[in-house]
Design an enzyme around this catalytic site. Sequence first.
Site, PDB file in Angstrom:
ATOM      1  N   GLY A   1       0.685  -0.942  -0.364  1.00  0.00           N
ATOM      2  CA  GLY A   1      -0.088   0.367  -0.644  1.00  0.00           C
ATOM      3  C   GLY A   1       0.822   1.064  -0.139  1.00  0.00           C
ATOM      4  O   GLY A   1       0.337   2.338   0.310  1.00  0.00           O
ATOM      5  N   SER A   2       1.871   1.446  -0.705  1.00  0.00           N
ATOM      6  CA  SER A   2       2.822   2.445  -0.670  1.00  0.00           C
ATOM      7  C   SER A   2       2.239   3.437  -1.868  1.00  0.00           C
ATOM      8  O   SER A   2       1.754   5.167  -1.374  1.00  0.00           O
ATOM      9  CB  SER A   2       4.518   2.125  -0.558  1.00  0.00           C
ATOM     10  OG  SER A   2       4.163   2.205  -2.429  1.00  0.00           O
ATOM     11  N   ASN A   3       1.234   2.896  -2.393  1.00  0.00           N
ATOM     12  CA  ASN A   3       0.989   4.217  -3.156  1.00  0.00           C
ATOM     13  C   ASN A   3      -0.021   4.446  -2.898  1.00  0.00           C
ATOM     14  O   ASN A   3      -0.386   5.359  -3.477  1.00  0.00           O
ATOM     15  CB  ASN A   3       0.819   3.330  -4.606  1.00  0.00           C
ATOM     16  CG  ASN A   3       1.987   3.532  -5.346  1.00  0.00           C
ATOM     17  OD1 ASN A   3       2.377   4.564  -6.810  1.00  0.00           O
ATOM     18  ND2 ASN A   3       2.917   2.019  -5.371  1.00  0.00           N
TER      19      ASN A   3
ATOM     20  N   ARG B   1      -5.556  -8.312  -9.013  1.00  0.00           N
ATOM     21  CA  ARG B   1      -6.164  -9.334  -9.934  1.00  0.00           C
ATOM     22  C   ARG B   1      -7.216  -8.147 -11.126  1.00  0.00           C
ATOM     23  O   ARG B   1      -7.091  -6.854 -11.205  1.00  0.00           O
ATOM     24  CB  ARG B   1      -7.895  -9.083  -8.635  1.00  0.00           C
ATOM     25  CG  ARG B   1      -8.991 -10.201  -8.672  1.00  0.00           C
ATOM     26  CD  ARG B   1      -9.121 -10.568  -7.290  1.00  0.00           C
ATOM     27  NE  ARG B   1      -8.446 -10.879  -6.326  1.00  0.00           N
ATOM     28  CZ  ARG B   1      -8.373 -11.803  -6.832  1.00  0.00           C
ATOM     29  NH1 ARG B   1      -8.915 -13.157  -7.142  1.00  0.00           N
ATOM     30  NH2 ARG B   1      -7.665 -13.426  -5.655  1.00  0.00           N
TER      31      ARG B   1
ATOM     32  N   ILE C   1      -9.683  -7.394 -13.598  1.00  0.00           N
ATOM     33  CA  ILE C   1     -11.101  -6.568 -13.292  1.00  0.00           C
ATOM     34  C   ILE C   1     -12.399  -7.831 -13.850  1.00  0.00           C
ATOM     35  O   ILE C   1     -12.130  -7.223 -15.122  1.00  0.00           O
ATOM     36  CB  ILE C   1     -11.619  -5.322 -13.517  1.00  0.00           C
ATOM     37  CG1 ILE C   1     -10.349  -5.078 -12.421  1.00  0.00           C
ATOM     38  CG2 ILE C   1     -12.702  -4.178 -13.258  1.00  0.00           C
ATOM     39  CD1 ILE C   1     -10.803  -4.473 -10.940  1.00  0.00           C
TER      40      ILE C   1
ATOM     41  N   LYS D   1     -16.137 -14.638  -9.458  1.00  0.00           N
ATOM     42  CA  LYS D   1     -15.599 -13.181  -9.775  1.00  0.00           C
ATOM     43  C   LYS D   1     -17.021 -12.804  -9.542  1.00  0.00           C
ATOM     44  O   LYS D   1     -16.551 -11.525  -9.020  1.00  0.00           O
ATOM     45  CB  LYS D   1     -14.983 -12.879 -10.874  1.00  0.00           C
ATOM     46  CG  LYS D   1     -14.845 -11.084 -10.640  1.00  0.00           C
ATOM     47  CD  LYS D   1     -13.158 -11.543 -12.324  1.00  0.00           C
ATOM     48  CE  LYS D   1     -12.400 -12.487 -11.630  1.00  0.00           C
ATOM     49  NZ  LYS D   1     -11.320 -11.854 -12.545  1.00  0.00           N
TER      50      LYS D   1
ATOM     51  N   ASN E   1      -5.348   2.366 -13.321  1.00  0.00           N
ATOM     52  CA  ASN E   1      -4.046   1.190 -13.036  1.00  0.00           C
ATOM     53  C   ASN E   1      -2.579   1.756 -13.187  1.00  0.00           C
ATOM     54  O   ASN E   1      -2.818   2.782 -13.908  1.00  0.00           O
ATOM     55  CB  ASN E   1      -3.837  -0.173 -13.296  1.00  0.00           C
ATOM     56  CG  ASN E   1      -3.349  -1.237 -13.155  1.00  0.00           C
ATOM     57  OD1 ASN E   1      -3.303  -1.658 -11.766  1.00  0.00           O
ATOM     58  ND2 ASN E   1      -3.049  -1.752 -13.969  1.00  0.00           N
TER      59      ASN E   1
ATOM     60  N   HIS F   1       0.888   0.782 -13.303  1.00  0.00           N
ATOM     61  CA  HIS F   1       1.887  -0.932 -13.629  1.00  0.00           C
ATOM     62  C   HIS F   1       3.374  -0.646 -14.014  1.00  0.00           C
ATOM     63  O   HIS F   1       3.904   0.353 -14.066  1.00  0.00           O
ATOM     64  CB  HIS F   1       1.238  -1.269 -15.032  1.00  0.00           C
ATOM     65  CG  HIS F   1       2.035  -2.687 -15.646  1.00  0.00           C
ATOM     66  ND1 HIS F   1       1.867  -3.647 -15.152  1.00  0.00           N
ATOM     67  CD2 HIS F   1       3.343  -2.791 -15.845  1.00  0.00           C
ATOM     68  CE1 HIS F   1       2.798  -4.513 -15.191  1.00  0.00           C
ATOM     69  NE2 HIS F   1       3.378  -4.069 -15.811  1.00  0.00           N
TER      70      HIS F   1
HETATM   71  C1  GRF Z   1       3.583  -1.037  -7.758  1.00  0.00           C
HETATM   72  O1  GRF Z   1       4.728  -0.939  -8.087  1.00  0.00           O
HETATM   73  C2  GRF Z   1       2.174  -1.023  -8.715  1.00  0.00           C
HETATM   74  O2  GRF Z   1       2.588  -0.405  -9.568  1.00  0.00           O
HETATM   75  C3  GRF Z   1       1.940  -1.904  -9.372  1.00  0.00           C
HETATM   76  O3  GRF Z   1       1.505  -2.504  -7.981  1.00  0.00           O
HETATM   77  C4  GRF Z   1       2.837  -2.122  -6.760  1.00  0.00           C
HETATM   78  C5  GRF Z   1       2.034  -1.599  -5.519  1.00  0.00           C
HETATM   79  O4  GRF Z   1       2.876  -1.652  -4.398  1.00  0.00           O
HETATM   80  N1  GRF Z   1       0.262  -2.151  -9.761  1.00  0.00           N
HETATM   81  P1  GRF Z   1       2.652  -1.195  -3.176  1.00  0.00           P
HETATM   82  O5  GRF Z   1       1.356  -1.899  -2.625  1.00  0.00           O
HETATM   83  O6  GRF Z   1       1.966   0.322  -3.522  1.00  0.00           O
HETATM   84  O7  GRF Z   1       3.225  -0.491  -2.898  1.00  0.00           O
END
Ligand code: GRF
Length: 196
Positions: free
Chosen positions: A11-13, A90, A92, A64, A106, A108
């Site tokens: 969950g760092s993002n 996962r 969608i 799902k 999303n 990536h």
């Molecule tokens: C990130 O690298 C994102 O690009 C990918 O999953 C990772 C999630 O990292 N889809 P975090 O849980 O937000 O640290």
Amino acid sequence: MKIAVFASGSGSNFQAILEAQKEETLQAEVALLVCDKPGAKVIDRAVAHNIPIFVFDPHNYNMKAEFEQEVITKLAEHDCSYVILAGYMRLIGKTLLQPFEGRIINIHPSLLPAFPGLDAIGQAFDAGVKVTGVTVHFVDQGVDTGPIIAQQAVTIEDGDTRADMQRKVQEVEHALYPKTIQSIITKKMKEVSIHE
Ligand code: GRF
């Protein structure tokens, strides 16, 4: 504008999005965390910030479509207009895609269309690329195939380890994602005001 973040991991993002909200560089409210991994670290982050959480275990459903239907109910309860995927591991399904078409985003950790799917950083590292990066894109039914919204490159220096690559990519993610979400929301608000 209320948004839901979907995450399954650290969950760092998610954290970066919350910080941008706090600093008001992101004019959106994270109104819900959706998590498909009971026990994931992202849940602790949501608890610490008093963010409502819908956590479920996909193994408890036959299909799902069943859990996505519950997710849709939660999104409606919390008045969420956008779904922000941040490490939700996962695909969608159409149950959720159809009503939220063009409103699921999303991030990536590669310059798509290079290295789609799992462990993009590992794939890029093993390929020995000198430039990789981050892509923010709309979600469609494919694996990391939807229309690209923003990309930022990351340069890999000689001697960089896989961990170095990961750190550089994540640093870019944490700045690019909130900024891109903000630009999508701003554009949407303008469209809405033009049509009013
Ligand atoms: C990130 O690298 C994102 O690009 C990918 O999953 C990772 C999630 O990292 N889809 P975090 O849980 O937000 O640290």
